[in-house]
Design an enzyme around this catalytic site. Structure first.
Site, PDB file in Angstrom:
ATOM      1  N   ASN A 178      -1.689  -1.685  -4.389  1.00 42.18           N
ATOM      2  CA  ASN A 178      -2.706  -1.729  -3.330  1.00 42.18           C
ATOM      3  C   ASN A 178      -3.875  -0.873  -3.791  1.00 42.18           C
ATOM      4  OD1 ASN A 178      -4.239  -1.554  -1.034  1.00 42.18           O
ATOM      5  ND2 ASN A 178      -2.715  -0.405   0.173  1.00 42.18           N
TER       6      ASN A 178
ATOM      7  N   GLU B 253       6.587   2.284   4.565  1.00 38.84           N
ATOM      8  CA  GLU B 253       5.664   3.286   4.047  1.00 38.84           C
ATOM      9  C   GLU B 253       5.584   4.458   5.021  1.00 38.84           C
ATOM     10  OE1 GLU B 253       2.940   1.420   0.933  1.00 38.84           O
ATOM     11  OE2 GLU B 253       1.859   1.495   2.820  1.00 38.84           O
TER      12      GLU B 253
ATOM     13  N   SER C 283       3.323   7.389  -2.522  1.00 38.77           N
ATOM     14  CA  SER C 283       3.337   8.255  -3.704  1.00 38.77           C
ATOM     15  C   SER C 283       4.389   7.873  -4.743  1.00 38.77           C
ATOM     16  CB  SER C 283       3.484   9.725  -3.286  1.00 38.77           C
ATOM     17  OG  SER C 283       2.405  10.108  -2.452  1.00 38.77           O
TER      18      SER C 283
ATOM     19  N   GLU D 130      -3.257   2.862   6.933  1.00 37.92           N
ATOM     20  CA  GLU D 130      -4.684   3.210   6.974  1.00 37.92           C
ATOM     21  C   GLU D 130      -5.439   2.296   7.928  1.00 37.92           C
ATOM     22  OE1 GLU D 130      -5.248   3.136   2.746  1.00 37.92           O
ATOM     23  OE2 GLU D 130      -4.030   4.943   2.582  1.00 37.92           O
TER      24      GLU D 130
ATOM     25  N   GLY E 195      -0.475   8.690  -0.192  1.00 40.94           N
ATOM     26  CA  GLY E 195      -1.624   9.396  -0.759  1.00 40.94           C
ATOM     27  C   GLY E 195      -1.490  10.909  -0.708  1.00 40.94           C
TER      28      GLY E 195
ATOM     29  N   LYS F  58      -6.776  -0.517  -2.483  1.00 39.65           N
ATOM     30  CA  LYS F  58      -7.593   0.053  -1.398  1.00 39.65           C
ATOM     31  C   LYS F  58      -9.085  -0.152  -1.703  1.00 39.65           C
ATOM     32  CE  LYS F  58      -3.690   2.974  -0.459  1.00 39.65           C
ATOM     33  NZ  LYS F  58      -3.133   4.211   0.046  1.00 39.65           N
TER      34      LYS F  58
ATOM     35  N   HIS G 289      -1.048  -2.045   7.237  1.00 47.54           N
ATOM     36  CA  HIS G 289      -1.059  -0.791   6.468  1.00 47.54           C
ATOM     37  C   HIS G 289      -1.434   0.382   7.376  1.00 47.54           C
ATOM     38  CE1 HIS G 289      -2.084   2.247   3.528  1.00 47.54           C
ATOM     39  NE2 HIS G 289      -1.335   1.565   2.686  1.00 47.54           N
TER      40      HIS G 289
HETATM   41  P1  PGA Z   1       0.059   5.860  -2.504  1.00 49.36           P
HETATM   42  O1  PGA Z   1      -0.286   4.668  -1.467  1.00 49.36           O
HETATM   43  O2  PGA Z   1       0.959   5.255  -3.545  1.00 49.36           O
HETATM   44  O3  PGA Z   1      -1.282   6.295  -3.050  1.00 49.36           O
HETATM   45  O4  PGA Z   1       0.745   6.913  -1.717  1.00 49.36           O
HETATM   46  C1  PGA Z   1       0.696   3.772  -1.073  1.00 49.36           C
HETATM   47  C2  PGA Z   1       0.099   2.771  -0.122  1.00 49.36           C
HETATM   48  O5  PGA Z   1      -0.772   3.129   0.667  1.00 49.36           O
HETATM   49  O6  PGA Z   1       0.488   1.589  -0.139  1.00 49.36           O
END
Ligand code: PGA
Length: 252
Positions: free
Chosen positions: A9, A169, A215, A99, A175, A11, A97
């Site tokens: 992803n 997640e 992560s 976010e 993140g 982003k 997601h």
């Molecule tokens: P990250 O993001 O691996 O940077 O923690 C995962 C995601 O948002 O799918």
């Protein structure tokens, strides 16, 4: 056998030049790997989707969108519909997601409508869900995830699941550099599979891929992926660096 999946992803990162470069770096590096039961997906921003679809031709990599609007069309300035994604050759879309939930006010009800719109257009959905840190601390993580699954998926028909990939997640791990332990991931994935089994039957539950996201990096991927109910990962930060993303693909 359940498909193993590694999805990146991206982003809000990478214009078309970086997209092309990164995809070529990945496709070249994985060309010699045996990825028979493994799918590799990348999700660039809307503006890079066409370039990405062009760049993955004749490779093992597939392209997904990161979001879409639930309506068919209309006065929704700045939005992209399922039909538009299909029109450029997109076959998969990430929905729900954290976010999107956190910064754009998406809730279970809206996400359920997006899932319906995607499925109605034959798009495959990578559906994300997960608990907040407070919920985990209060030991409410299973309850919270159970409720997200119920609110967004329980109205579906069993046959819809051929176009659903689940992605657990935990919000506190996205993140942040903090990762769920393999045991925490396995506990949740087994719980999710059980929730799906109870509602839609064991066959569906056994065949749906459940990815872990939060992560994931080369140093922890193998251990997380080794868990029975973890069928792969949704990777954010590490998917932007070709060698790291490739190392995660190798880990699976
Ligand atoms: P990250 O993001 O691996 O940077 O923690 C995962 C995601 O948002 O799918």
């Amino acid at each position: 056998m359940r498909k193993k999946i590694v999805a990146g992803n991206w982003k809000m990162n990478n214009g078309i030049e970086e997209t092309e470069k990164l995809i070529h770096a990945v496709t070249n590096s994985i060309a010699s790997l045996n990825l028979e039961n493994v799918r590799v997906i990348v999700a660039p921003s809307f503006v890079s989707l066409t370039t990405a679809i062009e760049s993955v031709k004749n490779s093992h990599v597939e392209v997904a969108a990161q979001n879409m609007h639930q309506a068919k069309n209309g006065a929704f300035t700045g939005e992209i519909s399922a039909e538009m994604l299909v029109s450029i050759g997109v076959k998969t879309v990430i929905l729900g997601h954290s976010e999107r939930r956190q910064y754009f006010g998406e809730n279970d009800e809206l996400i359920a409508r997006k899932i319906d719109a995607a499925l109605a257009n034959n798009l495959e959905v990578i559906f994300c869900f997960g608990e907040l840190l407070e919920e985990r601390k209060l030991d409410n993580h299973l309850l919270e995830v159970g409720s997200q699954l119920k609110n967004t998926l329980f109205h579906l028909k069993p046959e819809d699941f051929k176009n659903i990939i689940l992605a657990y997640e935990p919000v506190w791990a996205i993140g942040t550099g903090e990762t769920a332990t393999p045991e925490q991931a396995q506990e949740m994935h087994a719980f999710v599979r059980n929730v799906i089994a109870k509602k839609f039957g064991k066959e569906i539950a056994d065949s749906v891929s459940i990815l872990y996201g939060g992560s994931v990096k080369p140093s922890n991927a193998e251990e997380i992926f080794s868990k029975e109910d973890v069928d792969g990962g949704l990777i954010g930060g590490a998917s932007l660096v070709a060698v790291d993303f490739v190392a995660i693909i190798e880990a699976i």
